[in-house]
Write a protein that holds these residues in place. Structure first.
Motif, PDB file in Angstrom:
ATOM      1  N   SER A 336     -63.152 -63.308-139.118  1.00  0.00           N
ATOM      2  CA  SER A 336     -63.501 -62.336-138.207  1.00  0.00           C
ATOM      3  C   SER A 336     -64.879 -62.819-137.546  1.00  0.00           C
ATOM      4  CB  SER A 336     -63.651 -60.981-138.858  1.00  0.00           C
ATOM      5  OG  SER A 336     -64.583 -60.872-139.845  1.00  0.00           O
ATOM      6  N   HIS A 337     -65.667 -63.175-138.118  1.00  0.00           N
ATOM      7  CA  HIS A 337     -66.976 -63.686-137.595  1.00  0.00           C
ATOM      8  C   HIS A 337     -66.740 -64.773-136.656  1.00  0.00           C
ATOM      9  CE1 HIS A 337     -69.835 -61.901-140.858  1.00  0.00           C
ATOM     10  NE2 HIS A 337     -68.718 -61.053-140.623  1.00  0.00           N
ATOM     11  N   GLN A 338     -65.865 -65.752-137.123  1.00  0.00           N
ATOM     12  CA  GLN A 338     -65.538 -67.036-136.347  1.00  0.00           C
ATOM     13  C   GLN A 338     -65.048 -66.778-134.924  1.00  0.00           C
ATOM     14  OE1 GLN A 338     -63.447 -69.439-138.861  1.00  0.00           O
ATOM     15  NE2 GLN A 338     -65.224 -70.507-140.092  1.00  0.00           N
ATOM     16  N   ASP A 339     -64.241 -65.705-135.159  1.00  0.00           N
ATOM     17  CA  ASP A 339     -63.443 -65.310-134.154  1.00  0.00           C
ATOM     18  C   ASP A 339     -64.258 -64.840-132.942  1.00  0.00           C
ATOM     19  OD1 ASP A 339     -60.746 -64.735-132.538  1.00  0.00           O
ATOM     20  OD2 ASP A 339     -61.241 -62.704-132.843  1.00  0.00           O
ATOM     21  N   ALA A 340     -65.224 -63.739-133.323  1.00  0.00           N
ATOM     22  CA  ALA A 340     -66.182 -63.363-132.505  1.00  0.00           C
ATOM     23  C   ALA A 340     -66.999 -64.160-131.795  1.00  0.00           C
ATOM     24  CB  ALA A 340     -66.838 -62.125-133.312  1.00  0.00           C
ATOM     25  N   ILE A 341     -67.640 -64.997-132.736  1.00  0.00           N
ATOM     26  CA  ILE A 341     -68.614 -66.161-132.237  1.00  0.00           C
ATOM     27  C   ILE A 341     -67.774 -67.043-131.264  1.00  0.00           C
ATOM     28  CG2 ILE A 341     -69.684 -68.177-132.685  1.00  0.00           C
ATOM     29  CD1 ILE A 341     -70.152 -66.849-135.378  1.00  0.00           C
ATOM     30  N   SER A 342     -66.496 -67.489-131.420  1.00  0.00           N
ATOM     31  CA  SER A 342     -65.779 -68.266-130.517  1.00  0.00           C
ATOM     32  C   SER A 342     -65.729 -67.589-128.980  1.00  0.00           C
ATOM     33  CB  SER A 342     -64.536 -68.747-131.330  1.00  0.00           C
ATOM     34  OG  SER A 342     -63.522 -69.359-130.252  1.00  0.00           O
ATOM     35  N   LYS A 343     -65.344 -66.139-129.400  1.00  0.00           N
ATOM     36  CA  LYS A 343     -65.127 -65.481-127.907  1.00  0.00           C
ATOM     37  C   LYS A 343     -66.340 -65.325-127.184  1.00  0.00           C
ATOM     38  CE  LYS A 343     -60.740 -63.108-129.533  1.00  0.00           C
ATOM     39  NZ  LYS A 343     -60.261 -61.944-130.112  1.00  0.00           N
ATOM     40  N   GLY A 344     -67.475 -65.137-128.105  1.00  0.00           N
ATOM     41  CA  GLY A 344     -68.714 -64.994-127.392  1.00  0.00           C
ATOM     42  C   GLY A 344     -69.271 -66.044-126.733  1.00  0.00           C
ATOM     43  N   MET A 345     -69.130 -67.276-127.155  1.00  0.00           N
ATOM     44  CA  MET A 345     -69.392 -68.451-126.840  1.00  0.00           C
ATOM     45  C   MET A 345     -68.540 -68.831-125.483  1.00  0.00           C
ATOM     46  SD  MET A 345     -71.571 -70.027-128.687  1.00  0.00           S
ATOM     47  CE  MET A 345     -71.878 -71.476-128.825  1.00  0.00           C
ATOM     48  N   LYS A 346     -67.446 -68.447-125.679  1.00  0.00           N
ATOM     49  CA  LYS A 346     -66.414 -68.818-124.270  1.00  0.00           C
ATOM     50  C   LYS A 346     -67.052 -67.605-123.237  1.00  0.00           C
ATOM     51  CE  LYS A 346     -62.373 -70.158-126.746  1.00  0.00           C
ATOM     52  NZ  LYS A 346     -61.115 -70.151-126.963  1.00  0.00           N
ATOM     53  N   TYR A 347     -67.275 -66.463-123.550  1.00  0.00           N
ATOM     54  CA  TYR A 347     -67.745 -65.507-122.452  1.00  0.00           C
ATOM     55  C   TYR A 347     -69.015 -66.091-121.598  1.00  0.00           C
ATOM     56  CZ  TYR A 347     -69.890 -61.095-120.783  1.00  0.00           C
ATOM     57  OH  TYR A 347     -70.333 -60.470-119.772  1.00  0.00           O
ATOM     58  N   ARG A 348     -69.830 -66.593-122.537  1.00  0.00           N
ATOM     59  CA  ARG A 348     -71.231 -67.312-121.952  1.00  0.00           C
ATOM     60  C   ARG A 348     -71.027 -68.397-121.165  1.00  0.00           C
ATOM     61  NH1 ARG A 348     -75.371 -69.626-123.956  1.00  0.00           N
ATOM     62  NH2 ARG A 348     -77.044 -68.612-123.074  1.00  0.00           N
TER      63      ARG A 348
END
Length: 561
Positions: A336-348
């Protein structure tokens, strides 16, 4: 027996409490940082640093940006005395750096200390004696007045020797074992010492309050510091300093609360090395400020290099979970952490924002010399589809459809679980290739070519077991024609549910990766193909997907039997 009743309150509250420090949110201005690595950090090492190692560490501290460095206890050993002489005699102290030396309030030690700093361009002489109730009663067997007189005698001699030596010499006093000292008594000693030194705003003295051994919660220390801050004599001529240790694990909190309460200077070490549980970690303090958007005035942009040099010089190992500097502090294994980080990086990336607010990552790893691929997301049996997809996309350019990413996640976690270890990016990519690119257990495509008729016509050759079979198919397009040929031969029915493709590079010769999902009775079966020609990549992807469907059908038949 585990008997808590043998312990009790050993600290003292100040006579009055105001709690003004609580109203402040965070540290907005960097305090004066003083490194005590060469003294307090060094004396905690099983094998103390030699002269050359100390010189190398001194230069590292200068490079980071420390303007005050406690070089050592020159009366304690020849190595520390020689270090002072080497720095001074070879003009190795930068013009904007002030060295500090520490001395007990004992005459022969004070005199030896002044011999060590003779000719220094600028120096702080740090005088201390222990003042706690327990040490007065158990160790020294002296009264309050007798202990106070030790400090005053030392202050007088320090001032006399400084006047004789000339040069730019500053004074610092510490009531050692402060946490077990009555606060008003400690204040009285500090003010009496200041009465001897008579500091001015142009030539300040330093009053340093140490948590020699932490025996209270951080807010207690803050209340004590605020009381001293508000009642210190010669206040505009004094820099109030703190020196937190970490016995209760709250060295950072003591330091931050202490600065909110009025301290202007913090003594500590890199990575918190020090006696027992160590000193406060100045890296954590500085990076905490940085993460809130304030300049700590220390440079940790090359954190790995700093850590590696420090480990080499001190023969100590920084824990992998040590804040900001450990190997794993930016690493997420949880799905779940990885998923949030991945989406956060893509958002940036999509919003092109400079504001850093990526979930679970308090500061941008790049700012301290780390990198996303190696540090942020790593995969083991606890990981999920988000992190695995992130690694495939950032390292290899393979962007999987959502549901295929989920299937790939299960395949990867199975390998990690079976091997009981973390998988590298290359191993994850190999799992992808074995399961979705090179997977042909039932049949393999040998060749194909198209003939243009009323629709798209195809002839393809497959190898099933040791036999090569030629198939014919017709459809609205090339992929449809091949799909129809396979359906007819294997007597199966499925729908082309998902089709995606992307280039794996930026130039015209780059390979393409196609992903295909075919559905049968509510289940989706995945395949991928990699080739310079996108049509070929799509054909290969379809062949793998059909192989996977065949697996499922064979398994169903065996179950029925």
């Amino acid at each position: 027996m585990f008997n808590h009743q043998k312990y009790g309150k050993q600290y003292f509250m100040p006579p009055t409490i105001s709690y003004d420090w609580v109203k402040k949110e965070t540290l907005e201005k960097a305090p004066t940082w003083c490194s005590v690595d060469l003294r307090d950090g060094n004396q905690a090492l099983p094998i103390p640093m030699n002269l050359e190692e100390k010189l190398e560490l001194f230069q590292l501290l200068v490079d980071i940006g420390f303007k005050e460095i406690e070089v050592g206890f020159p009366a304690a050993s020849d190595t520390e005395f020689n270090l002072l002489r080497k720095l001074i005699d070879n003009n190795m102290i930068p013009d904007d750096v002030t060295i500090m030396v520490i001395t007990q309030a004992r005459e022969h030690i004070i005199r030896r200390t002044f011999e060590a700093i003779q000719g220094a361009p600028r120096a702080i002489v740090h005088l201390y004696n222990s003042t706690s109730e327990a040490q007065r009663r158990q160790v020294f067997k002296k009264s309050k007045e007798e202990i106070k007189q030790i400090a005053l005698n030392g202050a007088v001699l320090v001032k006399e020797l400084a006047e004789e030596a000339g040069g730019d010499i500053y004074f610092q006093y510490s009531p050692e074992s402060f946490p077990g000292t009555e606060v008003d008594y400690a204040l009285d000693i500090c003010n009496s010492v200041l009465d001897i030194w008579k500091p001015t705003p142009d030539h300040k003295a330093i009053i340093n309050i140490p948590t020699t051994v932490q025996i209270a919660m951080p807010h207690i220390f803050a209340n004590q510091i605020e009381y001293i801050h508000k009642n210190l004599a010669y206040r505009d001529g004094v820099t109030l300093s703190i020196h937190p240790h970490n016995d209760r694990g709250s060295g950072v909190s003591d330091a931050e609360f202490g600065v909110l309460a009025g301290a202007e200077r913090v003594e500590g070490t890199l990575f918190g090395i020090g006696e027992r549980t160590g000193n406060v970690d100045l890296i954590t303090l500085a990076m905490n400020m940085y993460s809130q958007g304030f300049d700590p005035e220390l440079d940790f942009s090359q954190m790995n290099a700093i850590r590696e040099k420090y480990e080499k010089l001190t023969r100590t190992e920084v824990h992998e979970r040590h804040p900001y500097s450990g190997d794993l502090v930016f690493t997420a294994f949880s799905g779940s952490h990885q998923d949030a980080i991945s989406k956060g990086m893509k958002y940036r990336q999509e919003t092109n924002t400079e504001k850093w607010d990526v979930p679970y990552i308090p500061v941008d790893p790049v700012d301290i010399g780390r990198n996303y691929q190696a540090d942020v997301i790593r995969v083991n049996s606890q990981s999920g589809k988000g992190g695995i997809g992130y690694i495939l996309e950032t390292n290899f350019g393979v962007k999987l459809p959502y549901k295929m990413n989920e299937a790939m996640g299960y395949a990867t976690k199975k390998v990690s679980d079976q091997t009981s270890r973390e998988l590298s990016a290359e191993e994850i990519y190999q799992v992808f290739r074995e399961n979705y690119v090179e997977y042909h257990p039932n049949f393999e495509l040998v060749d194909y070519y198209f003939n243009k008729g009323t629709g798209q016509e195809v002839t393809l050759t497959i190898q099933k077991e040791k036999e090569q079979i030629e198939l014919q198919g017709k459809g609205a397009g090339s992929l449809d024609a091949i799909s129809n040929a396979l359906k007819a031969h294997f007597d199966i029915d499925y729908a082309l549910e998902v089709y995606e493709q992307q280039s794996l590079g930026k130039d015209s010769a780059a390979e393409a990766c196609a992903q295909i999902g075919i559905s049968h009775q509510g289940e989706i079966y995945w395949g991928a193909g990699i080739h310079e020609d996108i049509t070929a990549a799509s054909v290969y992807a379809l062949v793998v997907a059909v192989n996977r469907l065949e697996d499922a059908l064979i398994s169903q038949k065996e179950t029925v039997k």
